[in-house]
Design a protein around this motif. Structure first.
Motif, PDB file in Angstrom:
ATOM      1  N   ARG A  80       6.918  60.288  25.833  1.00  0.00           N
ATOM      2  CA  ARG A  80       7.682  60.844  26.939  1.00  0.00           C
ATOM      3  C   ARG A  80       9.061  60.220  27.033  1.00  0.00           C
ATOM      4  O   ARG A  80       9.659  60.176  28.081  1.00  0.00           O
ATOM      5  N   GLU A  81       9.599  59.737  25.957  1.00  0.00           N
ATOM      6  CA  GLU A  81      10.885  59.075  25.976  1.00  0.00           C
ATOM      7  C   GLU A  81      11.846  59.703  24.974  1.00  0.00           C
ATOM      8  O   GLU A  81      11.435  60.241  23.948  1.00  0.00           O
TER       9      GLU A  81
ATOM     10  N   GLU B  55      14.130  59.981  21.981  1.00  0.00           N
ATOM     11  CA  GLU B  55      14.076  59.292  20.698  1.00  0.00           C
ATOM     12  C   GLU B  55      15.073  59.918  19.718  1.00  0.00           C
ATOM     13  O   GLU B  55      15.536  61.048  19.911  1.00  0.00           O
TER      14      GLU B  55
ATOM     15  N   GLU C 146      11.795  60.852  29.643  1.00  0.00           N
ATOM     16  CA  GLU C 146      12.543  59.733  30.204  1.00  0.00           C
ATOM     17  C   GLU C 146      13.788  59.512  29.356  1.00  0.00           C
ATOM     18  O   GLU C 146      13.707  59.394  28.134  1.00  0.00           O
TER      19      GLU C 146
ATOM     20  N   GLY D 110      16.023  56.900  29.834  1.00  0.00           N
ATOM     21  CA  GLY D 110      16.327  55.495  29.663  1.00  0.00           C
ATOM     22  C   GLY D 110      17.445  55.022  30.569  1.00  0.00           C
ATOM     23  O   GLY D 110      17.877  53.874  30.476  1.00  0.00           O
TER      24      GLY D 110
END
Length: 284
Positions: free
Chosen positions: A24-25, A27, A111, A113
């Motif tokens: 869920r981030e 990349e 997400e 960041g």
């Protein structure tokens, strides 16, 4: 009494269960849309899905969604309660992998960041074309369609956020726009969030050098460039895109683009006043 080696029943619906790390981030290798907001990320995500989906349906047609969610249903889980732990976990991993392949949705919120920034991952569409279409319509109609979204920036390429990696990636990424017989005017917009190892001046100077090598006739224009190179660094990921009408669409700000152009109105008013001759008024 069941053995302690057996796996108990587990539900997978409604967002329950553990989150797979990194799934869920933002990349490297992803494409999508970076969206900034004002202190309300949950509301921003909801507005973003609605806005992107509305215009994506126009450009690409309605999204076709499978009725099955790609995960096991309760009846299947109950049948597996007698399996040993190792076999159950193996099948669980296979099911989750299959779900990721089957459920490649058009938009997925991740997400980013950084605070007040969300990333919407896109699948099977051109994020730069979609965002430009949205802003073009908002600019024309002046119809406000969001309350908390500030800027929508397409991300058509990502790489590691180290200068060496960025320049290597951009040397190829920028070719379709700048390695052409016709020269282009451009500007570079750089911003770093939660990252301090890249200096803005150094990055802009290095990217300008790349553009110059692709075609020496390319010229910097900070007032009304044909193209704008957007570089957004968040932690260890560098998000890039090349967009048109960046100045016209108020830096891709969906709140500002729907406002009337007061500068243009003032110019027109000045021209009108110059054409009108003063009239003397006498009172008897």
């Amino acid at each position: 009494m069941k053995s302690t080696g057996k796996r108990g029943k587990k539900r997978y619906g409604g967002g329950q269960g553990k989150r797979w790390r990194g799934s869920r981030e933002l990349e490297v290798g992803m494409q999508g849309v970076l969206i900034t907001c004002n202190m309300n990320e949950r509301k921003c995500t909801s507005e973003a899905f609605n806005l992107l989906s509305e215009y994506a349906d126009v450009l690409y047609g309605p999204e076709k969604v499978s009725k099955r969610n790609g995960l096991r249903e309760d009846s299947e889980e109950e049948e597996e309660e007698d399996e040993d732990v190792e076999a159950a976990l193996k099948r669980e991993v296979e099911q989750l992998k299959g779900a990721q392949v089957k459920q490649q949705r058009r938009f997925q919120a991740l997400e980013s960041g950084a605070n007040n920034v969300i990333f919407i991952k896109t699948h099977n569409l051109e994020s730069d074309k979609l965002v430009h279409h949205i802003l073009s319509d908002l600019h024309t109609t002046k119809k406000k369609k969001s309350r908390v979204i500030l800027r929508m920036l397409p991300v058509t390429g990502t790489c590691k956020a180290f200068q060496e990696d960025m320049l290597k990636f951009l040397s190829t990424f920028l070719e379709p726009w700048f390695k052409t017989p016709n020269a282009a005017s451009y500007q570079i917009v750089f911003k770093a969030r939660n990252s301090s190892h890249n200096k803005r001046e150094d990055i802009i100077k290095a990217i300008a050098g790349l553009v110059g090598k692709l075609n020496p006739k390319n010229k910097v224009d900070l007032t009304s460039p044909e193209l704008t190179i957007i570089v957004e660094v968040i932690k260890a990921v560098c998000c890039v895109s090349v967009v048109r009408d960046y100045t016209l669409f108020r830096k891709y700000n969906v709140q500002e683009v729907v406002k009337e152009d007061t500068t243009l109105q003032a110019t027109m008013l000045t021209k009108t006043n110059k054409k009108c001759k003063p009239v003397s008024m006498f009172v008897f």
